[in-house]
Design an enzyme around this catalytic site. Structure first.
Site, PDB file in Angstrom:
ATOM      1  N   SER A 213       0.868  -1.184   0.000  1.00  0.00           N
ATOM      2  CA  SER A 213       0.000   0.000   0.000  1.00  0.00           C
ATOM      3  C   SER A 213       0.898   1.225   0.000  1.00  0.00           C
ATOM      4  O   SER A 213       2.000   1.193   0.568  1.00  0.00           O
ATOM      5  CB  SER A 213      -0.870   0.028   1.250  1.00  0.00           C
ATOM      6  OG  SER A 213      -1.529   1.284   1.350  1.00  0.00           O
TER       7      SER A 213
ATOM      8  N   TYR B 184      -1.551  -0.385  10.286  1.00  0.00           N
ATOM      9  CA  TYR B 184      -1.679  -0.966   8.933  1.00  0.00           C
ATOM     10  C   TYR B 184      -0.477  -0.549   8.079  1.00  0.00           C
ATOM     11  O   TYR B 184       0.134  -1.377   7.396  1.00  0.00           O
ATOM     12  CB  TYR B 184      -2.992  -0.467   8.324  1.00  0.00           C
ATOM     13  CG  TYR B 184      -3.193  -0.731   6.849  1.00  0.00           C
ATOM     14  CD1 TYR B 184      -3.664  -1.960   6.400  1.00  0.00           C
ATOM     15  CD2 TYR B 184      -2.937   0.264   5.893  1.00  0.00           C
ATOM     16  CE1 TYR B 184      -3.879  -2.199   5.044  1.00  0.00           C
ATOM     17  CE2 TYR B 184      -3.144   0.041   4.540  1.00  0.00           C
ATOM     18  CZ  TYR B 184      -3.613  -1.194   4.121  1.00  0.00           C
ATOM     19  OH  TYR B 184      -3.811  -1.427   2.782  1.00  0.00           O
TER      20      TYR B 184
END
Ligand SMILES: NC(=O)c1ccc[n+]([C@@H]2O[C@H](COP(=O)([O-])OP(=O)(O)OC[C@H]3O[C@@H](n4cnc5c(N)ncnc54)[C@H](O)[C@@H]3O)[C@@H](O)[C@H]2O)c1
Length: 263
Positions: free
Chosen positions: A154, A167
């Site tokens: 990501s 995350y």
């Protein structure tokens, strides 16, 4: 066709006869990736914790004339990862030519509201699960001196993202892991790369940032002024699995509509 047209492009993007494992095939980017691999000619072995939707994705591939099978996979459970790997190896008789780690999980909240059970869950799905799977398939890839590993990270793992602090840490971890793995496996001819999506129109994103002011502001900040569609991320994952990218390893490719631009 003219003698002057070089048709080599067709060959370096062809995945006919190749086998691929796609995790997260039940939804969003993983589902789109499984479909794109099938359309490039590969046989797809999909895994997901969502059995019904995973089976449905593979059924769609077969209905369209592609090939593949679904096996249940829970990345939070080491025994489930091992069973998934065993099923794939038993079916193919080897590790897959390509391993695409797409499954992932996010929990958006301020870091101070995190509880340790959130950390445990995210680290298992986004880091330890893929690492365990790679560790299980890798000896066969190294022994036969071929294999392509593509992991969906990501941009949060490259540039940070508020509300996604832990995350982002898991995605930064898989990026650093991929770069080191690329160095260790290059002598065996393997390539290991990451795709770093920006905001993408999937159930994961729509669940965390629904319609509203925050979503509008985010879209406004994206130079191309829209979210990515899952298939646009899938195209890059598949590209990094083709012979066209045989000389790329240890790379992180952002697909973010220009939201992030890395030097
Ligand atoms: N959507 C975005 O904006 C965005 C942005 C950056 C990165 N990503 C990454 O892209 C990847 C795909 O996300 P998506 O947006 O398509 O999400 P999604 O929720 O649509 O799909 C994720 C899939 O992973 C599966 N999964 C979740 N936990 C699992 C587990 N324990 N074991 C096996 N499978 C499990 C889910 O069942 C689901 O099918 C993830 O790694 C995510 O972090 C997404």
């Amino acid at each position: 066709m003219s003698d002057n047209i070089d048709t080599s492009w067709r060959h370096v993007t062809d995945l006919c006869g190749k086998t691929v494992v796609v995790t997260g095939c039940a939804s969003g980017i993983g589902r789109a990736t499984a479909l794109q691999y099938a359309s490039a000619g590969a046989t797809v072995y999909g895994g997901d914790v969502n059995e019904a939707a995973g089976e449905a994705a593979l059924a769609e591939i077969r209905a369209a004339g592609g090939q593949g099978r679904f096996f249940k996979l829970d990345l939070t459970d080491g025994a489930s990862v091992d069973a998934f790997v065993d099923s794939v190896v038993e079916t193919i008789g080897d590790a897959p030519d390509i391993l695409a780690n797409v499954a992932g999980l996010d929990r958006v909240m301020p870091f101070l509201e995190n509880t340790p059970d959130v950390w445990e869950l995210l680290i298992k799905v986004n880091y330890l699960g893929p690492v365990r799977m790679i560790h299980r398939f890798l000896p066969r890839m190294v022994a036969r001196r071929s294999g392509k590993i593509v992991t969906v990270a990501s941009d949060a793992g490259r540039v940070g993202s508020s509300g996604e602090t832990f995350y982002a840490g898991t995605k930064g971890a898989i990026i650093a892991f991929t770069k080191s793995l690329a160095r260790e496996t290059a002598r065996a001819g393997l390539t290991c790369n990451c795709v770093a999506p920006g905001p993408t129109d999937t159930p994961l994103f729509n669940g965390t940032i629904p319609d509203g002011k925050l979503r509008d502001a985010l879209i406004k900040a994206i130079p191309l002024k829209r979210l990515a569609q899952p298939v646009e991320i899938a195209h890059t994952v598949v590209f990094l699995s083709t012979p066209a990218t045989d000389f790329m390893t240890g790379q992180v490719v952002s697909v973010s509509g220009g939201l992030t631009m890395h030097g």
